[in-house]
Design an enzyme around this catalytic site. Structure first.
Site, PDB file in Angstrom:
ATOM      1  N   ASN A 285      -2.029  72.935  20.824  1.00 39.40           N
ATOM      2  CA  ASN A 285      -0.564  73.011  20.929  1.00 39.40           C
ATOM      3  C   ASN A 285      -0.025  73.736  19.699  1.00 39.40           C
ATOM      4  O   ASN A 285      -0.781  74.109  18.796  1.00 39.40           O
ATOM      5  CB  ASN A 285       0.038  71.606  21.069  1.00 39.40           C
ATOM      6  CG  ASN A 285       1.488  71.662  21.512  1.00 39.40           C
ATOM      7  OD1 ASN A 285       1.837  72.435  22.413  1.00 39.40           O
ATOM      8  ND2 ASN A 285       2.367  70.904  20.890  1.00 39.40           N
ATOM      9  N   LYS A 286       1.263  73.943  19.686  1.00 38.67           N
ATOM     10  CA  LYS A 286       1.935  74.694  18.618  1.00 38.67           C
ATOM     11  C   LYS A 286       1.477  74.263  17.236  1.00 38.67           C
ATOM     12  O   LYS A 286       1.319  73.060  16.988  1.00 38.67           O
ATOM     13  CB  LYS A 286       3.452  74.511  18.789  1.00 38.67           C
ATOM     14  CG  LYS A 286       4.321  75.200  17.778  1.00 38.67           C
ATOM     15  CD  LYS A 286       4.035  76.686  17.640  1.00 38.67           C
ATOM     16  CE  LYS A 286       4.144  77.461  18.930  1.00 38.67           C
ATOM     17  NZ  LYS A 286       3.508  78.799  18.853  1.00 38.67           N
TER      18      LYS A 286
ATOM     19  N   ASP B 284      -0.721  73.595  25.281  1.00 36.12           N
ATOM     20  CA  ASP B 284      -1.005  74.896  25.897  1.00 36.12           C
ATOM     21  C   ASP B 284      -2.376  74.921  26.551  1.00 36.12           C
ATOM     22  O   ASP B 284      -2.657  75.797  27.364  1.00 36.12           O
ATOM     23  CB  ASP B 284      -0.925  76.001  24.844  1.00 36.12           C
ATOM     24  CG  ASP B 284       0.517  76.177  24.400  1.00 36.12           C
ATOM     25  OD1 ASP B 284       0.975  75.390  23.555  1.00 36.12           O
ATOM     26  OD2 ASP B 284       1.183  77.071  24.947  1.00 36.12           O
TER      27      ASP B 284
ATOM     28  N   GLY C 205       6.141  79.171  26.277  1.00 35.22           N
ATOM     29  CA  GLY C 205       5.851  77.822  26.764  1.00 35.22           C
ATOM     30  C   GLY C 205       4.813  77.943  27.874  1.00 35.22           C
ATOM     31  O   GLY C 205       4.960  78.787  28.769  1.00 35.22           O
ATOM     32  N   ALA C 206       3.790  77.080  27.814  1.00 30.96           N
ATOM     33  CA  ALA C 206       2.622  77.257  28.679  1.00 30.96           C
ATOM     34  C   ALA C 206       2.949  77.319  30.174  1.00 30.96           C
ATOM     35  O   ALA C 206       2.500  78.217  30.885  1.00 30.96           O
ATOM     36  CB  ALA C 206       1.639  76.128  28.404  1.00 30.96           C
TER      37      ALA C 206
ATOM     38  N   ARG D  52      -0.797  86.836  26.341  1.00 27.53           N
ATOM     39  CA  ARG D  52      -0.904  85.806  25.286  1.00 27.53           C
ATOM     40  C   ARG D  52      -2.189  85.028  25.532  1.00 27.53           C
ATOM     41  O   ARG D  52      -2.481  84.679  26.676  1.00 27.53           O
ATOM     42  CB  ARG D  52       0.312  84.849  25.298  1.00 27.53           C
ATOM     43  CG  ARG D  52       1.535  85.453  24.635  1.00 27.53           C
ATOM     44  CD  ARG D  52       2.612  84.420  24.405  1.00 27.53           C
ATOM     45  NE  ARG D  52       2.408  83.703  23.152  1.00 27.53           N
ATOM     46  CZ  ARG D  52       3.161  82.650  22.791  1.00 27.53           C
ATOM     47  NH1 ARG D  52       4.094  82.190  23.595  1.00 27.53           N
ATOM     48  NH2 ARG D  52       2.952  82.066  21.628  1.00 27.53           N
TER      49      ARG D  52
HETATM   50  O1  MRU Z   1       4.582  79.824  21.171  1.00 26.27           O
HETATM   51  P1  MRU Z   1       5.246  79.037  22.268  1.00 26.27           P
HETATM   52  O2  MRU Z   1       6.697  78.818  22.050  1.00 26.27           O
HETATM   53  O3  MRU Z   1       4.926  79.579  23.637  1.00 26.27           O
HETATM   54  O4  MRU Z   1       4.529  77.643  22.140  1.00 26.27           O
HETATM   55  C1  MRU Z   1       4.902  76.628  22.991  1.00 26.27           C
HETATM   56  C2  MRU Z   1       4.279  75.360  22.630  1.00 26.27           C
HETATM   57  O5  MRU Z   1       3.410  75.254  21.781  1.00 26.27           O
HETATM   58  C3  MRU Z   1       4.648  74.231  23.445  1.00 26.27           C
HETATM   59  O6  MRU Z   1       4.627  73.047  22.708  1.00 26.27           O
HETATM   60  C4  MRU Z   1       3.592  74.223  24.518  1.00 26.27           C
HETATM   61  O7  MRU Z   1       3.671  75.353  25.310  1.00 26.27           O
HETATM   62  C5  MRU Z   1       3.519  73.006  25.243  1.00 26.27           C
HETATM   63  S1  MRU Z   1       4.715  72.856  26.436  1.00 26.27           S
HETATM   64  C6  MRU Z   1       4.374  74.067  27.538  1.00 26.27           C
END
Ligand code: MRU
Length: 402
Positions: free
Chosen positions: A291-292, A280, A92-93, A134
């Site tokens: 984003n994801k 992110d 998570g960012a 990352r």
């Molecule tokens: O791969 P992750 O679990 O770190 O990805 C997280 C996400 O894509 C969240 O939606 C994103 O970080 C936004 S909230 C911080």
């Protein structure tokens, strides 16, 4: 496109009072939006990321074990901290931003000696190691740049070491305050009876506390509103099914997990009123949102069905440098995540079970696994920020703000 607004029979039962747990609790002086976890009947406040100054260790919730087991882990040095980011013990960012900031302080405090030139060389190595852990989220870079800028005010190694810790802690506190503020701004978007879709996990666990996409939900809940949340499962790592669903259950918010491919159907039947996701990296110059993986698909679907699509972010998620979404480094993850899934085999006597990988796909096939996608500004209704809700192309108003 016209949106039907059918509400199934069972709809009403979901909206039976779901007061936030802790409301009226004599021992609950914490904000109702903060991470209050019930473990063995005890409700406790936790943060996703914190720092044990005595042990010079970063303390993290081991997110790979959730929702089956709740454990805290400590990283002993900055390399272990970077490893925890890469292996997604913490993800998570905002959470990896705070982890990187603390990791930088951890690396700084571990330095022995008084020569500033050697110290700065060491800091550059620590910075690069944490930055490379990352690639897509910009929060770690913004967080570490802020810590380094403050450190440069120190005249000696020991002053810079002290400043590093104070600056990292400040970043973590700011993360919480930003989430709290954007939650207040976003709360009015969620009205009684609404059905809200979210993707991945942009909640407590993706930040130091409170979260972004979930912050308006927690604030609306605290205001007494009743609503229902659909959590996209979020293949391949299933952060929606495991983490967001766990958070919402802990917080007593009515919710259901849906397969990623079910959102379009629900939208076409008028069963989703609002989408809120995190990010992110948001490009301050263009309003593009990384984003994801799967977020872009949901934005296209929401646009087709006339459903408002919001992105909630703290300021550390804004990238003021890049001029195009095509330049955003998209993490390419192992194909194994797509070819199989992680789960838990139940332990004996109600004990947490063993985390296990199961192969799903055809044994001779390979997979491609981009971790993130980029949503263009024209598909985004608004960006919920600590300073209010803005159009994606109006983010420049935030430049220089804290
Ligand atoms: O791969 P992750 O679990 O770190 O990805 C997280 C996400 O894509 C969240 O939606 C994103 O970080 C936004 S909230 C911080």
């Amino acid at each position: 496109m016209q949106r039907p607004n059918r509400r199934p029979q069972w709809f009403r039962t979901w909206f039976e009072p779901n007061p936030p747990p802790g409301l009226g609790d004599s021992n609950s002086s914490r904000s109702l939006q903060e991470m209050n976890v019930t473990l063995r009947g005890q409700r406790q406040h936790h943060r996703t990321v914190s720092f044990d100054a005595l042990a010079n260790a970063v303390v993290l919730i081991e997110q790979r074990l959730l929702p089956h087991d709740f454990r805290l882990v400590k990283t002993r040095d900055y390399r272990e901290t970077a490893e925890a980011i890469t292996t997604m013990i913490v993800r998570g960012a905002g959470a990896i931003g705070a982890t990187a900031a603390y990791g930088l302080a951890q690396g700084a405090r571990a330095f022995r000696g008084s020569r500033l030139d050697r110290f700065e060389k060491h800091i550059e190595t620590v910075y690069q190691t944490l930055k490379d852990a990352r690639p897509t989220a910009v929060d770690p870079v913004n967080a570490m740049n802020a810590v380094r800028e403050e450190m440069s005010m120190g005249e000696t190694v020991s002053e810079r070491q002290d400043i590093a810790f104070a600056a990292a802690s400040r970043f973590a506190e700011e993360d919480v305050e930003h989430c709290r503020a954007l939650g207040e701004h976003g709360a009015s978007l969620i009205q009684d009876g609404m059905r809200v879709l979210t993707h991945c996990n942009a909640g407590w666990l993706a930040f130091v506390d409170i979260g972004t996409a979930t912050a308006p939900m927690y604030a609306a809940q605290a205001a007494g509103r009743k609503f229902h949340v659909y959590c996209d499962e979020t293949r391949p790592r299933c952060q929606g099914a495991s983490l967001t669903a766990w958070e919402l259950a802990q917080q007593g918010i009515s919710h259901q997990i849906i397969a990623d491919s079910a959102a379009g159907f629900l939208m076409s039947r008028g069963e989703i009123d609002l989408v809120i996701v995190g990010s992110d990296r948001v490009l301050g110059k263009t309003g593009e949102v990384a984003n994801k993986i799967g977020t872009y698909t949901k934005a296209v679907l929401a646009h087709r069905h006339g459903i408002p699509f919001y992105v909630a972010i703290p300021l550390s998620t804004i990238d003021w440098e890049l001029g195009s979404g095509l330049e955003i480094p998209i993490e390419d993850r192992s194909g194994d995540e797509v070819l199989g899934a992680w789960g838990v085999i139940p332990g004996k006597g109600g004990k947490p079970g063993k985390r296990t990988y199961v192969r799903i796909a055809n044994p001779t096939s390979t997979a491609r696994n981009p971790g993130f996608d980029v949503t263009p500004p024209e598909l985004i209704t608004g960006i919920i920020t600590p300073h209010g809700i803005l159009k994606p192309k109006a983010l420049s108003k935030l430049r220089g703000k804290r």
